[in-house]
Design a protein around this motif. Structure first.
Motif, PDB file in Angstrom:
ATOM      1  N   ARG A 142       1.002  -1.010  -0.021  1.00  0.00           N
ATOM      2  CA  ARG A 142      -0.040  -0.047  -0.080  1.00  0.00           C
ATOM      3  C   ARG A 142       0.651   1.189   0.100  1.00  0.00           C
ATOM      4  NH1 ARG A 142      -2.967  -3.008   3.892  1.00  0.00           N
ATOM      5  NH2 ARG A 142      -2.197  -1.820   5.389  1.00  0.00           N
ATOM      6  N   GLU A 143       1.814   1.180   0.750  1.00  0.00           N
ATOM      7  CA  GLU A 143       2.929   2.404   0.876  1.00  0.00           C
ATOM      8  C   GLU A 143       3.498   2.578  -0.519  1.00  0.00           C
ATOM      9  OE1 GLU A 143       6.847   3.882   3.087  1.00  0.00           O
ATOM     10  OE2 GLU A 143       6.036   1.815   3.533  1.00  0.00           O
ATOM     11  N   GLN A 144       3.897   1.545  -1.253  1.00  0.00           N
ATOM     12  CA  GLN A 144       4.425   1.808  -2.558  1.00  0.00           C
ATOM     13  C   GLN A 144       3.389   2.225  -3.371  1.00  0.00           C
ATOM     14  OE1 GLN A 144       6.042  -2.139  -3.206  1.00  0.00           O
ATOM     15  NE2 GLN A 144       7.996  -1.565  -3.114  1.00  0.00           N
ATOM     16  N   ALA A 145       2.231   1.858  -3.483  1.00  0.00           N
ATOM     17  CA  ALA A 145       0.953   2.297  -4.175  1.00  0.00           C
ATOM     18  C   ALA A 145       0.685   3.596  -4.119  1.00  0.00           C
ATOM     19  CB  ALA A 145      -0.216   1.341  -4.323  1.00  0.00           C
ATOM     20  N   LEU A 146       0.791   4.099  -2.767  1.00  0.00           N
ATOM     21  CA  LEU A 146       0.518   5.641  -2.448  1.00  0.00           C
ATOM     22  C   LEU A 146       1.633   6.536  -2.716  1.00  0.00           C
ATOM     23  CD1 LEU A 146      -0.785   5.447   1.125  1.00  0.00           C
ATOM     24  CD2 LEU A 146      -2.014   5.958  -0.824  1.00  0.00           C
ATOM     25  N   GLU A 147       2.813   5.955  -2.556  1.00  0.00           N
ATOM     26  CA  GLU A 147       4.155   6.697  -3.227  1.00  0.00           C
ATOM     27  C   GLU A 147       4.099   7.018  -4.659  1.00  0.00           C
ATOM     28  OE1 GLU A 147       7.164   9.031  -3.221  1.00  0.00           O
ATOM     29  OE2 GLU A 147       6.250   8.372  -1.128  1.00  0.00           O
ATOM     30  N   ALA A 148       3.678   5.767  -5.317  1.00  0.00           N
ATOM     31  CA  ALA A 148       3.473   6.039  -6.756  1.00  0.00           C
ATOM     32  C   ALA A 148       2.356   6.787  -7.216  1.00  0.00           C
ATOM     33  CB  ALA A 148       3.335   4.523  -7.300  1.00  0.00           C
ATOM     34  N   GLY A 149       1.449   6.652  -6.466  1.00  0.00           N
ATOM     35  CA  GLY A 149       0.426   7.540  -6.641  1.00  0.00           C
ATOM     36  C   GLY A 149       0.870   9.028  -6.462  1.00  0.00           C
ATOM     37  N   ARG A 150       1.445   9.480  -5.412  1.00  0.00           N
ATOM     38  CA  ARG A 150       2.147  10.715  -5.246  1.00  0.00           C
ATOM     39  C   ARG A 150       3.037  11.357  -6.188  1.00  0.00           C
ATOM     40  NH1 ARG A 150       2.922   8.650   0.026  1.00  0.00           N
ATOM     41  NH2 ARG A 150       1.075   9.312   1.470  1.00  0.00           N
ATOM     42  N   GLU A 152       2.967  10.198  -9.415  1.00  0.00           N
ATOM     43  CA  GLU A 152       2.053  10.415 -10.639  1.00  0.00           C
ATOM     44  C   GLU A 152       1.002  11.714 -10.306  1.00  0.00           C
ATOM     45  OE1 GLU A 152      -0.740   7.430 -13.377  1.00  0.00           O
ATOM     46  OE2 GLU A 152      -0.637   7.236 -11.315  1.00  0.00           O
ATOM     47  N   LEU A 153       0.767  12.041  -9.211  1.00  0.00           N
ATOM     48  CA  LEU A 153      -0.090  13.068  -9.023  1.00  0.00           C
ATOM     49  C   LEU A 153       0.641  14.354  -9.252  1.00  0.00           C
ATOM     50  CD1 LEU A 153      -2.581  14.637  -8.030  1.00  0.00           C
ATOM     51  CD2 LEU A 153      -1.606  14.516  -5.561  1.00  0.00           C
ATOM     52  N   VAL A 154       2.082  14.612  -8.620  1.00  0.00           N
ATOM     53  CA  VAL A 154       2.943  15.430  -8.940  1.00  0.00           C
ATOM     54  C   VAL A 154       3.354  15.766 -10.358  1.00  0.00           C
ATOM     55  CG1 VAL A 154       5.246  16.521  -8.401  1.00  0.00           C
ATOM     56  CG2 VAL A 154       3.906  15.417  -6.701  1.00  0.00           C
ATOM     57  N   ALA A 155       3.432  14.675 -10.984  1.00  0.00           N
ATOM     58  CA  ALA A 155       3.761  14.912 -12.608  1.00  0.00           C
ATOM     59  C   ALA A 155       2.673  15.443 -13.151  1.00  0.00           C
ATOM     60  CB  ALA A 155       4.175  13.607 -13.059  1.00  0.00           C
ATOM     61  N   TRP A 156       1.419  14.790 -13.010  1.00  0.00           N
ATOM     62  CA  TRP A 156       0.381  15.102 -13.674  1.00  0.00           C
ATOM     63  C   TRP A 156      -0.187  16.842 -13.177  1.00  0.00           C
ATOM     64  CZ3 TRP A 156      -3.597  10.588 -14.918  1.00  0.00           C
ATOM     65  CH2 TRP A 156      -3.124   9.761 -15.453  1.00  0.00           C
ATOM     66  N   ASP A 205      -8.251  23.835  -4.722  1.00  0.00           N
ATOM     67  CA  ASP A 205      -9.484  23.088  -3.712  1.00  0.00           C
ATOM     68  C   ASP A 205      -9.489  21.768  -3.656  1.00  0.00           C
ATOM     69  OD1 ASP A 205     -10.159  25.784  -3.496  1.00  0.00           O
ATOM     70  OD2 ASP A 205     -12.071  25.854  -4.561  1.00  0.00           O
ATOM     71  N   ASP A 206      -9.206  21.001  -4.903  1.00  0.00           N
ATOM     72  CA  ASP A 206      -9.442  19.677  -4.956  1.00  0.00           C
ATOM     73  C   ASP A 206      -8.244  19.093  -4.150  1.00  0.00           C
ATOM     74  OD1 ASP A 206     -11.557  19.431  -6.394  1.00  0.00           O
ATOM     75  OD2 ASP A 206     -10.736  18.856  -8.365  1.00  0.00           O
ATOM     76  N   LEU A 207      -6.952  19.677  -4.331  1.00  0.00           N
ATOM     77  CA  LEU A 207      -5.913  19.152  -3.546  1.00  0.00           C
ATOM     78  C   LEU A 207      -6.012  19.517  -2.012  1.00  0.00           C
ATOM     79  CD1 LEU A 207      -2.788  20.483  -5.929  1.00  0.00           C
ATOM     80  CD2 LEU A 207      -3.362  18.215  -5.283  1.00  0.00           C
ATOM     81  N   PHE A 208      -6.471  20.640  -1.791  1.00  0.00           N
ATOM     82  CA  PHE A 208      -6.704  20.796  -0.324  1.00  0.00           C
ATOM     83  C   PHE A 208      -7.589  19.737   0.299  1.00  0.00           C
ATOM     84  CE2 PHE A 208      -9.057  22.917   3.124  1.00  0.00           C
ATOM     85  CZ  PHE A 208      -8.156  23.118   3.960  1.00  0.00           C
ATOM     86  N   GLU A 209      -8.625  19.376  -0.426  1.00  0.00           N
ATOM     87  CA  GLU A 209      -9.803  18.653   0.195  1.00  0.00           C
ATOM     88  C   GLU A 209      -9.040  17.157   0.096  1.00  0.00           C
ATOM     89  OE1 GLU A 209     -13.853  17.189   1.119  1.00  0.00           O
ATOM     90  OE2 GLU A 209     -12.545  19.200   1.094  1.00  0.00           O
ATOM     91  N   LEU A 210      -8.110  16.769  -0.697  1.00  0.00           N
ATOM     92  CA  LEU A 210      -7.626  15.488  -0.850  1.00  0.00           C
ATOM     93  C   LEU A 210      -6.606  15.148   0.403  1.00  0.00           C
ATOM     94  CD1 LEU A 210      -7.624  12.907  -2.440  1.00  0.00           C
ATOM     95  CD2 LEU A 210      -5.575  13.733  -3.605  1.00  0.00           C
ATOM     96  N   SER A 211      -5.797  16.502   0.466  1.00  0.00           N
ATOM     97  CA  SER A 211      -4.985  16.396   1.747  1.00  0.00           C
ATOM     98  C   SER A 211      -5.528  16.221   3.042  1.00  0.00           C
ATOM     99  CB  SER A 211      -4.287  17.855   1.671  1.00  0.00           C
ATOM    100  OG  SER A 211      -4.819  18.890   1.860  1.00  0.00           O
ATOM    101  N   ARG A 212      -6.894  16.960   3.155  1.00  0.00           N
ATOM    102  CA  ARG A 212      -7.597  16.802   4.456  1.00  0.00           C
ATOM    103  C   ARG A 212      -8.004  15.246   4.780  1.00  0.00           C
ATOM    104  NH1 ARG A 212     -12.346  20.057   5.860  1.00  0.00           N
ATOM    105  NH2 ARG A 212     -13.129  19.619   3.833  1.00  0.00           N
ATOM    106  N   ILE A 213      -8.602  14.665   3.478  1.00  0.00           N
ATOM    107  CA  ILE A 213      -8.899  13.125   3.469  1.00  0.00           C
ATOM    108  C   ILE A 213      -7.805  12.403   3.904  1.00  0.00           C
ATOM    109  CG2 ILE A 213      -9.772  11.394   2.313  1.00  0.00           C
ATOM    110  CD1 ILE A 213     -11.749  13.408   0.711  1.00  0.00           C
ATOM    111  N   HIS A 214      -6.447  12.417   3.315  1.00  0.00           N
ATOM    112  CA  HIS A 214      -5.606  11.536   3.517  1.00  0.00           C
ATOM    113  C   HIS A 214      -5.022  11.951   4.961  1.00  0.00           C
ATOM    114  CE1 HIS A 214      -4.466  10.665  -0.921  1.00  0.00           C
ATOM    115  NE2 HIS A 214      -5.670  10.228  -0.374  1.00  0.00           N
ATOM    116  N   ALA A 215      -5.005  13.110   5.470  1.00  0.00           N
ATOM    117  CA  ALA A 215      -4.384  13.332   6.708  1.00  0.00           C
ATOM    118  C   ALA A 215      -5.522  13.166   7.977  1.00  0.00           C
ATOM    119  CB  ALA A 215      -4.286  15.002   6.923  1.00  0.00           C
TER     120      ALA A 215
END
Length: 369
Positions: A142-150, A152-156, A205-215
Motif C-alpha cells: 500500500r505504501e508503494q502504491a501511495l508513493e507511486a500515486g503521489r 504520478e499526481l505531482v507529474a500530472w 480546492d481539490d488538492l486541499f480536500e484530498l490532503s484533508r482526507i489523507h490526513a
C-alpha cells in the motif's frame, strides 16, 4: 503410628531443606537467566533431585534408619535424578533446536513457518509472526502504491498547471504590452483569464480536500436529508454542464429514505461522480442517477454511456490522479474527483465501487441507513 509431633518435626526439617535448595536454585537461575533453556532445565531438575535427597537424609537421620537402607534409598533417588536430568537436557535441546529453526525463519528474506514440528507455544508464535509479516507486506505494498500515486499526481499536476499558467502569462503579457487593443479581443482575453483562474482554483480546492482526507482531518457535520434531495441537488448542480455537452441527465429516486450524512461533503462526492460521467459520455448520450434502498443500505448509482472501462483499469479508477490513457486533455480535470469521492464516502462508513454495465459503466455509493 508416628506421633503427630514427630511427623510435624520431620515435615518442618524436610521443608527447610527443600526451601534452602530452592533458594540456591533460584539464585543460580537468576545468574543463568540469559543462557539457554536447556541449561535452566538442568538446574531445575538438579534442584528437584537435591531437594528430594535432602528431605530423605533428614528423614533417615531423624527416624534412625540404618546405613544400608539409607544407602539404598539414596541410590534409587540419585538414579532417578540422573534420569530426570537427562530427560530435561533432551527436552532443552529440542526446545533450543525448535527456537533455532524459528529464528532462522525470521532472519530469512521472506518469513515462512518452519517445516519442523514446533511445541504448541512456539507454533502459536510462528503463526502470529506469519500473520504479522503478511500484514507488513500488505502495508508495504500500500505504501508503494501511495508513493507511486503521489509521484504520478505531482507529474500530472505539474503538467495540468503548466498549461493554463503559460496561457495566463501569455495573455497577461499581451494585454500589458498592448499587443491586442481592440475591445472584442481584450474582452475575450479577460474572459479566458477568468475561466483559467477558476479552473486553477478548482484544482487547488481539490488538492486541499484530498490532503484533508489523507490526513484524517475531514470533519463531518451530519444531518438528516432525504435521498431524493441529494439526487436533486446533484442533478441541479451539473445540469448546465450536461446541457453544454449535449448529454441527457436524468434523476430518479425509487425509495424516499432519509440518511444522516454531511450534506455538503456527500453532495460533493456525488457531483464528482456525475461530472465524471458527463465528461466521458459522448454527445446525445444519457447519464442516469438513481437512488434506492438495497440490502438495508441506501444506494445511489450513476450510470453513463462512456463505452466501458478496461478491466485492468477498474481497480485503479479511484486512485489519486488516475485518468486512463486519454488523460491529459486541458479540460479533463486533475484526476482527483473520484479519489475525493471515495475518501468522502469512506468517511461516512460507506462503500463506493464501479463496474461496466450496458453502454458504459455504473458507479455505486452505498451508505448505512
Amino acid at each position: 503410628m508416628i506421633p503427630f509431633a514427630d511427623l510435624l518435626l520431620v515435615a518442618g526439617y524436610a521443608t527447610l531443606a527443600a526451601v534452602t535448595v530452592a533458594a540456591v536454585a533460584l539464585g543460580v537461575l537468576h545468574l543463568l537467566r540469559g543462557r539457554s533453556v536447556a541449561a535452566q532445565l538442568v538446574v531445575v531438575s538438579a534442584a528437584t533431585v537435591l531437594a528430594m535427597i535432602c528431605g530423605i537424609l533428614v528423614i533417615s537421620f531423624l527416624m534412625l534408619i540404618n546405613d544400608h537402607d539409607r544407602s539404598v534409598v539414596l541410590a534409587v533417588v540419585v538414579s532417578a535424578g540422573l534420569v530426570a536430568m537427562a530427560v530435561a537436557l533432551l527436552l532443552g535441546r529440542r526446545l533450543v533446536a525448535a527456537n533455532r529453526a524459528l529464528v532462522e525463519a525470521v532472519r530469512a528474506d521472506r518469513f515462512r513457518p518452519p517445516a519442523v514440528r514446533l511445541p504448541a507455544e512456539l507454533a502459536e508464535l510462528s503463526r502470529e509472526l506469519d500473520a504479522a509479516y503478511a500484514r507488513l507486506a500488505a502495508a508495504h505494498r500500500r505504501e508503494q502504491a501511495l508513493e507511486a500515486g503521489r509521484r504520478e499526481l505531482v507529474a500530472w499536476m505539474s503538467h495540468d498547471l503548466r498549461t493554463p499558467l503559460a496561457g495566463l502569462r501569455a495573455m497577461a503579457e499581451a494585454l500589458e504590452d498592448e499587443v491586442v487593443a481592440d475591445a472584442a479581443t481584450v474582452h475575450r482575453y479577460h474572459t479566458r483569464i477568468r475561466v483559467e483562474a477558476e479552473r486553477l482554483t478548482e484544482m487547488v480546492d481539490d488538492l486541499f480536500e484530498l490532503s484533508r482526507i489523507h490526513a484524517g482531518a475531514l470533519r463531518l457535520t451530519r444531518s438528516r436529508i432525504g435521498l431524493a434531495d441529494l439526487v436533486a441537488e446533484a442533478v441541479a448542480g451539473t445540469e448546465a454542464l450536461a446541457r453544454a455537452k449535449g448529454v441527457r441527465l436524468h434523476g430518479d429516486v425509487r425509495d424516499a429514505l432519509p440518511v444522516r450524512v454531511d450534506t455538503g461533503e456527500l453532495g460533493r462526492a456525488l457531483r464528482n461522480l456525475v461530472v465524471n460521467a458527463i465528461r466521458h459520455t459522448p454527445g446525445d448520450g444519457t447519464v442516469e442517477i438513481v437512488g434506492d434502498v438495497d440490502g438495508g443500505e441506501a444506494r445511489v448509482t450513476v450510470a453513463d454511456g462512456c463505452g466501458g472501462i478496461p478491466e485492468d483499469d477498474l481497480p485503479r479508477v479511484f486512485d489519486v490522479a488516475f485518468r486512463g490513457e486519454a488523460a491529459r486533455s486541458p479540460g479533463g480535470g486533475a484526476g482527483l474527483g473520484l479519489a475525493i469521492a471515495r475518501g468522502i464516502v469512506e468517511a461516512h462508513a460507506g462503500r463506493i465501487g464501479v463496474a461496466n454495465s450496458g453502454p458504459g459503466c455504473r458507479f455505486e455509493i452505498r451508505l448505512p441507513v
